[in-house]
Design a protein around this motif. Sequence first.
Motif, short mmCIF file in Angstrom:
data_model
loop_
_atom_site.label_atom_id
_atom_site.label_comp_id
_atom_site.label_asym_id
_atom_site.label_seq_id
_atom_site.Cartn_x
_atom_site.Cartn_y
_atom_site.Cartn_z
N GLU A 96 7.22 -3.90 0.78
CA GLU A 96 7.37 -2.73 -0.09
C GLU A 96 6.32 -2.63 -1.19
N GLN A 97 5.47 -3.63 -1.33
CA GLN A 97 4.56 -3.64 -2.46
C GLN A 97 3.36 -4.54 -2.17
N VAL A 98 2.22 -4.17 -2.74
CA VAL A 98 1.06 -5.06 -2.72
C VAL A 98 0.72 -5.41 -4.15
N ALA A 99 0.47 -6.70 -4.42
CA ALA A 99 0.06 -7.12 -5.76
C ALA A 99 -1.25 -7.89 -5.64
N ILE A 100 -2.14 -7.68 -6.60
CA ILE A 100 -3.37 -8.48 -6.64
C ILE A 100 -3.50 -9.07 -8.03
N ALA A 101 -4.20 -10.19 -8.13
CA ALA A 101 -4.43 -10.82 -9.42
C ALA A 101 -5.76 -11.56 -9.40
N LEU A 102 -6.40 -11.65 -10.56
CA LEU A 102 -7.57 -12.51 -10.71
C LEU A 102 -7.09 -13.76 -11.44
N VAL A 103 -7.42 -14.91 -10.88
CA VAL A 103 -6.93 -16.17 -11.42
C VAL A 103 -8.13 -17.09 -11.67
N GLY A 104 -8.17 -17.69 -12.88
CA GLY A 104 -9.30 -18.54 -13.24
C GLY A 104 -9.04 -20.01 -12.94
N LEU A 105 -10.12 -20.80 -12.98
CA LEU A 105 -10.01 -22.24 -12.80
C LEU A 105 -8.99 -22.79 -13.79
N GLY A 106 -8.07 -23.59 -13.32
CA GLY A 106 -6.98 -24.08 -14.17
C GLY A 106 -5.70 -23.30 -13.95
N GLY A 107 -5.80 -22.17 -13.23
CA GLY A 107 -4.60 -21.44 -12.84
C GLY A 107 -4.23 -20.28 -13.75
N GLN A 108 -5.08 -19.97 -14.73
CA GLN A 108 -4.75 -18.89 -15.66
C GLN A 108 -4.88 -17.52 -14.99
N LEU A 109 -3.85 -16.68 -15.18
CA LEU A 109 -3.87 -15.34 -14.62
C LEU A 109 -4.64 -14.43 -15.58
N LEU A 110 -5.76 -13.87 -15.11
CA LEU A 110 -6.65 -13.14 -16.00
C LEU A 110 -6.42 -11.63 -15.98
N GLY A 111 -5.85 -11.14 -14.89
CA GLY A 111 -5.60 -9.70 -14.79
C GLY A 111 -4.86 -9.41 -13.51
N ARG A 112 -4.15 -8.27 -13.44
CA ARG A 112 -3.38 -7.98 -12.23
C ARG A 112 -3.20 -6.49 -12.01
N GLU A 123 0.09 0.96 7.49
CA GLU A 123 -1.29 1.42 7.57
C GLU A 123 -2.24 0.37 7.05
N PRO A 124 -2.59 -0.61 7.88
CA PRO A 124 -3.44 -1.70 7.39
C PRO A 124 -4.75 -1.21 6.79
N ALA A 125 -5.39 -0.22 7.42
CA ALA A 125 -6.70 0.22 6.93
C ALA A 125 -6.59 0.72 5.50
N GLU A 126 -5.54 1.51 5.25
CA GLU A 126 -5.33 2.08 3.92
C GLU A 126 -5.08 0.99 2.89
N ILE A 127 -4.26 0.01 3.29
CA ILE A 127 -3.95 -1.09 2.37
C ILE A 127 -5.21 -1.90 2.05
N ILE A 128 -6.00 -2.16 3.07
CA ILE A 128 -7.22 -2.94 2.86
C ILE A 128 -8.17 -2.21 1.92
N THR A 129 -8.34 -0.92 2.13
CA THR A 129 -9.21 -0.12 1.26
C THR A 129 -8.73 -0.18 -0.19
N ARG A 130 -7.44 -0.03 -0.37
CA ARG A 130 -6.88 -0.05 -1.73
C ARG A 130 -7.08 -1.42 -2.39
N ILE A 131 -6.92 -2.51 -1.60
CA ILE A 131 -7.13 -3.85 -2.14
C ILE A 131 -8.57 -3.99 -2.64
N ILE A 132 -9.50 -3.51 -1.81
CA ILE A 132 -10.92 -3.63 -2.17
C ILE A 132 -11.22 -2.82 -3.42
N GLU A 133 -10.71 -1.59 -3.48
CA GLU A 133 -10.93 -0.71 -4.63
C GLU A 133 -10.35 -1.31 -5.91
N SER A 134 -9.09 -1.75 -5.83
CA SER A 134 -8.42 -2.26 -7.02
C SER A 134 -9.10 -3.53 -7.53
N THR A 135 -9.58 -4.34 -6.59
CA THR A 135 -10.28 -5.56 -6.99
C THR A 135 -11.56 -5.21 -7.73
#
Lengths: 391, 391
Positions: A96-112, A123-135
């Motif tokens: 039901e949801q996709v979540a992304i996060a940037l995580v730094g060395l040491g495990g700190q969550l830097l953004g999401r 729709e895998p293609a749509e999800i993949i595009t959105r992951i790339i864009e959001s990142t």
Amino acid sequence: MSSTPTAGARPDEVRRHNRTALLRRLHVVGPCTRAALATELGLNRSTIKALVDGLAESGVVEERVPRARSGAGRPSLLVLPQPLAAVVLAVDIRVEQVAIALVGLGGQLLGRDSWNLRGRAGEPAEIITRIIESTRLLTEELGVQVVGAGVSVPGVVRRGDGYVHEAPNLKWTDVPLGDRLTGAFGVPVRVANDAEIAALAEHLRGAARGSLDAVYVSADIGVGGGVISDGTTLRGTAGYVGELGHIVVNPDGRACYCGSHGCWETEVGELALCRALDLPEHSPRGIVVAELRALSTDPDRVAATLGDFTRWLTLGLITIVNVFGPELVVLGDLFTALPPALVTDVAAAIAERSLVSRAIGGTRVVTSTMGADVKLIGAAELAFEPVLDLV
Amino acid sequence: MSSTPTAGARPDEVRRHNRTALLRRLHVVGPCTRAALATELGLNRSTIKALVDGLAESGVVEERVPRARSGAGRPSLLVLPQPLAAVVLAVDIRVEQVAIALVGLGGQLLGRDSWNLRGRAGEPAEIITRIIESTRLLTEELGVQVVGAGVSVPGVVRRGDGYVHEAPNLKWTDVPLGDRLTGAFGVPVRVANDAEIAALAEHLRGAARGSLDAVYVSADIGVGGGVISDGTTLRGTAGYVGELGHIVVNPDGRACYCGSHGCWETEVGELALCRALDLPEHSPRGIVVAELRALSTDPDRVAATLGDFTRWLTLGLITIVNVFGPELVVLGDLFTALPPALVTDVAAAIAERSLVSRAIGGTRVVTSTMGADVKLIGAAELAFEPVLDLV
């Protein structure tokens, strides 16, 4: 212990191995003095000094005088991992949801970032595009670049290239997810089954920390499991290990999409819970959880309502305990909402009816306390595995 | 890949690692040229030369001009392991018989002895004394000393010290077998579950040679299994892994001594086969096998007689395949006498009803061809594991 002939090791590989071991220690367990690093890694102080100096020079670690001093003499410097020295992308793809996060060395969550898929799954293609864009947006916002990515998928994933063979509850078949994301980001991308990823997270930073043999099992629509065996995440060569949801617990049970009847998933997954609770299948998660919470206060109703569910949960766990011999079973996701008395009953049944549990002096059964981010955290750790060699 | 911080490695450990890798290659795969050793182990020729020279000097290997020469130029010398350079004791304790063997480096069987236990089982002290006595006679006869021992036991064994927690079909409970034999022989003794040991044998010298993910399952009175995962024998930290006989396949089945009902062992073990074949339980093995062979010629009778048996065999294997994702299942011991058509049917059912089997491109199901010595061979390999470091 390996039982096949293994390759030799060269001195440069040893240096790299030691450097990675040190970095891994700092990343997973946190800041540490040089003296403690020497003890923990079994290396002499001059080797540690050379490694730390090298890492400090390239900005991967920083050294500081510790705040609290104990004892006399010169204080041992504290070595701290620098979060921005290595940032990875973690992706958690759910039904039901996709979540992304940037995580730094040491495990700190830097953004999401996250977005709902309700009514738009499949729709895998749509999800993949959105992951790339959001990142892209997130890395620009934070001014960082990622050096690797880890992705959690509720499905059967091939380890080598992150090919998603089947993610039935997403309605995905044959999606080259790893290749698509590697192509977009140009960094190592690892994709794994969501339960395996959660097990990794629990092992490194959760309830199974320090456990050498532990099993994580979780339910949402699907039921899955991840296994820590002898301190390591178990994955077959092809990466298809631990489809614990397809243990056959009830030979006369419901047909499963996989071709079998009475798979654990069909008997203890979210749909089975909905049926047991007399809710429509696919009821919103919040309602299912609220019903379970309401039940918790009334032990008689637990037995009447969830008797069959408890039977199948127990049978699956007995099989798992006899097969893997874990000292700990961590129940995750929807299972964390089960009435505590039910969990206690299941643990007691395992103690009585599992040969292996008795042999190892008992198997504890606990619910996860890592919360909703467990798969994001695990995906980040998956991403860090190859990266720590290269930082 | 390990997911926990690991210790560092020192140069002397690297030399030892390379020496052990070379010796293991020669021991398991057989004689080999220096050139091929360099290629296979990924080491340069001068490193190989130094290692081989050292081993030749201490009499562990011998070098010979190969008989058949191919191509021009100086022939690469063939490196051969010397059987008497390291001799181990292999012990196979079964319900009805104990067998011992002395096995030399390279896997050559140098001598053996065995005796029946019929009607006398259940006396660990007596069995241990006889093992010690027979080994003394055999080593004196051959004029050798053993440098390690491996023991196969049909029970739940603790890896660290070879403590037999429970060997129900021997009626053993809490037997410090490893300690007793270590005390008597003064060499490293390793004890393991018989199915795990058979899996090791199949992996190194049998049907599973070269397989990275394989499962061995076998039946006599008990049913057990051993798992090769990513090229390595799977053992939990405590050594209690793979009690596959206690997968619960039939929730409404017979009570098992372990506390559960309908364990795989109760549904497909030797006693279940006797019942299916309308033979008295505990019929002599020869009669059970003869009945199975007679059935093989008549497919209709196979279905009528072994229908239920086949159902439970299939369900247990589907669970195992979904959990471990093996490319190969090896059926051993009494299962090798099953009608070939039945094995074909089981394989077809796995293909149809296992998600993971489909994902990895199919799981082959074969019967073992290693014969009655499989556990002796595996026990010898278990003994060699620590010994190759020390030779």
